[in-house]
Scaffold this active site. Structure first.
Site, PDB file in Angstrom:
ATOM      1  N   CYS A 102     132.777   3.432  11.273  1.00 36.79           N
ATOM      2  CA  CYS A 102     131.781   4.420  10.830  1.00 36.79           C
ATOM      3  C   CYS A 102     130.978   3.945   9.624  1.00 36.79           C
ATOM      4  CB  CYS A 102     132.454   5.759  10.538  1.00 36.79           C
ATOM      5  SG  CYS A 102     133.846   5.675   9.403  1.00 36.79           S
ATOM      6  N   ARG A 112     152.200  16.220  22.773  1.00 41.21           N
ATOM      7  CA  ARG A 112     152.245  17.332  21.821  1.00 41.21           C
ATOM      8  C   ARG A 112     151.094  18.309  22.032  1.00 41.21           C
ATOM      9  NH1 ARG A 112     151.854  14.442  17.787  1.00 41.21           N
ATOM     10  NH2 ARG A 112     149.699  14.790  17.198  1.00 41.21           N
ATOM     11  N   SER A 113     149.942  17.786  22.453  1.00 43.68           N
ATOM     12  CA  SER A 113     148.761  18.636  22.632  1.00 43.68           C
ATOM     13  C   SER A 113     148.496  19.023  24.082  1.00 43.68           C
ATOM     14  CB  SER A 113     147.521  17.918  22.071  1.00 43.68           C
ATOM     15  OG  SER A 113     147.654  17.691  20.685  1.00 43.68           O
ATOM     16  N   GLY A 149     137.141   9.802   6.267  1.00 46.78           N
ATOM     17  CA  GLY A 149     137.314   8.472   6.818  1.00 46.78           C
ATOM     18  C   GLY A 149     138.777   8.067   6.885  1.00 46.78           C
ATOM     19  N   ARG A 195     137.026  -4.316  18.789  1.00 44.02           N
ATOM     20  CA  ARG A 195     135.683  -4.527  18.237  1.00 44.02           C
ATOM     21  C   ARG A 195     135.286  -5.994  18.128  1.00 44.02           C
ATOM     22  NH1 ARG A 195     136.642  -0.022  13.648  1.00 44.02           N
ATOM     23  NH2 ARG A 195     136.083   1.826  14.893  1.00 44.02           N
ATOM     24  N   LYS A 224     135.320  -5.391   7.859  1.00 44.34           N
ATOM     25  CA  LYS A 224     134.694  -4.776   9.036  1.00 44.34           C
ATOM     26  C   LYS A 224     133.180  -4.726   8.877  1.00 44.34           C
ATOM     27  CE  LYS A 224     138.591  -1.741  10.208  1.00 44.34           C
ATOM     28  NZ  LYS A 224     139.082  -0.341  10.178  1.00 44.34           N
ATOM     29  N   HIS A 269     129.439   9.460   4.925  1.00 42.23           N
ATOM     30  CA  HIS A 269     129.449   8.236   4.133  1.00 42.23           C
ATOM     31  C   HIS A 269     128.040   7.948   3.615  1.00 42.23           C
ATOM     32  CE1 HIS A 269     133.454   7.658   5.364  1.00 42.23           C
ATOM     33  NE2 HIS A 269     133.320   6.691   6.257  1.00 42.23           N
ATOM     34  N   ARG A 272     135.955   4.854  -2.141  1.00 44.87           N
ATOM     35  CA  ARG A 272     136.246   6.205  -1.649  1.00 44.87           C
ATOM     36  C   ARG A 272     135.788   7.206  -2.703  1.00 44.87           C
ATOM     37  NH1 ARG A 272     137.459   6.844   3.576  1.00 44.87           N
ATOM     38  NH2 ARG A 272     139.227   5.402   3.473  1.00 44.87           N
ATOM     39  N   VAL A 323     137.543  13.835  15.981  1.00 45.20           N
ATOM     40  CA  VAL A 323     136.397  13.236  16.658  1.00 45.20           C
ATOM     41  C   VAL A 323     136.307  13.736  18.093  1.00 45.20           C
ATOM     42  CG1 VAL A 323     135.366  11.066  17.435  1.00 45.20           C
ATOM     43  CG2 VAL A 323     136.401  11.216  15.161  1.00 45.20           C
TER      44      VAL A 323
END
Length: 354
Positions: A130, A40-41, A161, A100, A230, A259, A252, A14
């Site tokens: 999402c 790490r990044s 997802g 949220r 959710k 989606h 799924r 993302v």
């Protein structure tokens, strides 16, 4: 003075899409962009609007002087670091599930409830899940016109997802069954995956290739999944309908990204297909694709990679008054995560502009 933007989780799926969105804009309001990730990044170099930017390691000091910080990291990382960023003066837009349902944190889809952006006592704004987000532009528009009172939803959720592990697993499973006539008996797919060494360590509770799995998320009381709850709880908060009746079944499917949601929506006032289609077509972020005779309706293969929400299969429910059936598709990584988060940041920046 300019506005400084930070992207936390900049090297993830993302985060990199947020950078793609920034690079695609004709202009941006940011005087400086900081890229932040784990140790790490840290040190990687990413190109943003023609400039090479070195990724910084997540630490309190990276938020000094930051005006808006976009977070796309796991819940536990957001829970720890979003208050740190807010405490150093940044407005945080968080894509995790950490805040949220916090009553002091607005849950925002700019097309639906942009007025909530100003109500942020903790300095944090949340981006919805999402799956919920994929239908909110449409539901918000219809609610404003016809007063929504009940939703029954079935989602068809892409492997992405479940993160990169989900994508990698689906590709591995598809490779394992390619060229084999599996699916005639229930054990065929399972046997093919076992033969390929894929019998364990899956993010999915059942094979996804050549299959659909009626489960997404973690187990909750009474047989519900976290994804299903959710959809219920976030829809109520975003739409401002605390007693909205919602029931969801999350499935799924073997799609990489985008989606889809089948929606059964009941309204307090009379609604027709023609009126609903006109309302939806007038929304700048919605594409109405609804011509069953020509075989035209939204599918993930057509929608993936784009910004809009696509809506089709708009029908009057045969046995339910004031009720519509719709099929909605939205790219879960783009609009469902990166784009909505970035659009919140743009809206906050515009609010603060002189």
């Amino acid at each position: 003075m300019g506005t400084v933007l930070a992207i936390v989780g900049a090297t993830g799926a993302v985060g990199t899409m947020m950078i793609d969105i920034i690079n695609s804009r004709d202009t941006v309001p940011w005087s400086d962009i900081r890229l932040v990730a784990s140790a790490r990044s840290a040190g990687r170099v990413l190109r943003v609007r023609g400039v090479d930017i070195t990724v910084r390691e997540l630490a309190a000091s990276v938020f000094d002087g930051v005006d808006i910080a976009l977070f796309d990291v796991p819940d536990e990382i957001s829970a720890r670091w979003a208050p740190v960023a807010a405490g150093r003066g940044a407005i945080v837009v968080d894509n995790s599930g950490a805040f949220r349902m916090d009553p002091d944190v607005p849950l925002v889809v700019p097309e639906v409830n942009a007025a909530e952006l100003a109500k942020r006592p903790k300095g944090i704004i949340s981006n919805p899940n999402c799956t919920t987000l994929s239908m909110m532009a449409a539901m918000g528009a219809l609610h404003r016109e016809f007063e929504l009172c009940a939703l029954v939803v079935a989602s068809y959720q892409a492997a992405s997802g479940a993160g990169q592990l989900g994508v990698d697993r689906l590709y591995a499973e598809l490779a394992a069954v390619a060229g084999k006539r599996v699916g005639v008996r229930g054990g065929d797919v399972v046997a093919a995956l076992a033969e390929a060494g894929l019998s364990a360590d899956s993010p999915f509770p059942a094979p996804l290739a050549m299959n659909v799995v009626p489960w997404a998320g973690s187990i909750k009381p009474d047989g519900w999944s976290s994804e299903e709850l959710k959809v219920r709880n976030e829809s109520r908060k975003i739409l401002g309908i605390p007693d909205l009746k919602v029931s969801a079944t999350c499935v799924r499917v073997p799609v990489v990204t985008t989606h889809a949601v089948a929606v059964h929506a009941t309204f307090a006032t009379e609604v027709t297909v023609e009126k609903a289609r006109a309302v939806l077509a007038a929304q700048p972020t919605i594409v109405v694709c609804d011509d069953p005779v020509a075989g035209r309706w939204p599918t993930p293969a057509e929608v993936v990679g784009g910004d809009p929400t696509w809506v089709g299969r708009i029908r009057q429910a045969l046995d339910f008054p004031n009720t519509l059936e719709l099929f909605i598709c939205g790219d879960n990584l783009r609009k469902g995560a990166a784009l909505n988060t970035y659009e919140i940041a743009e809206a906050v920046r515009e609010e603060a502009a002189p």
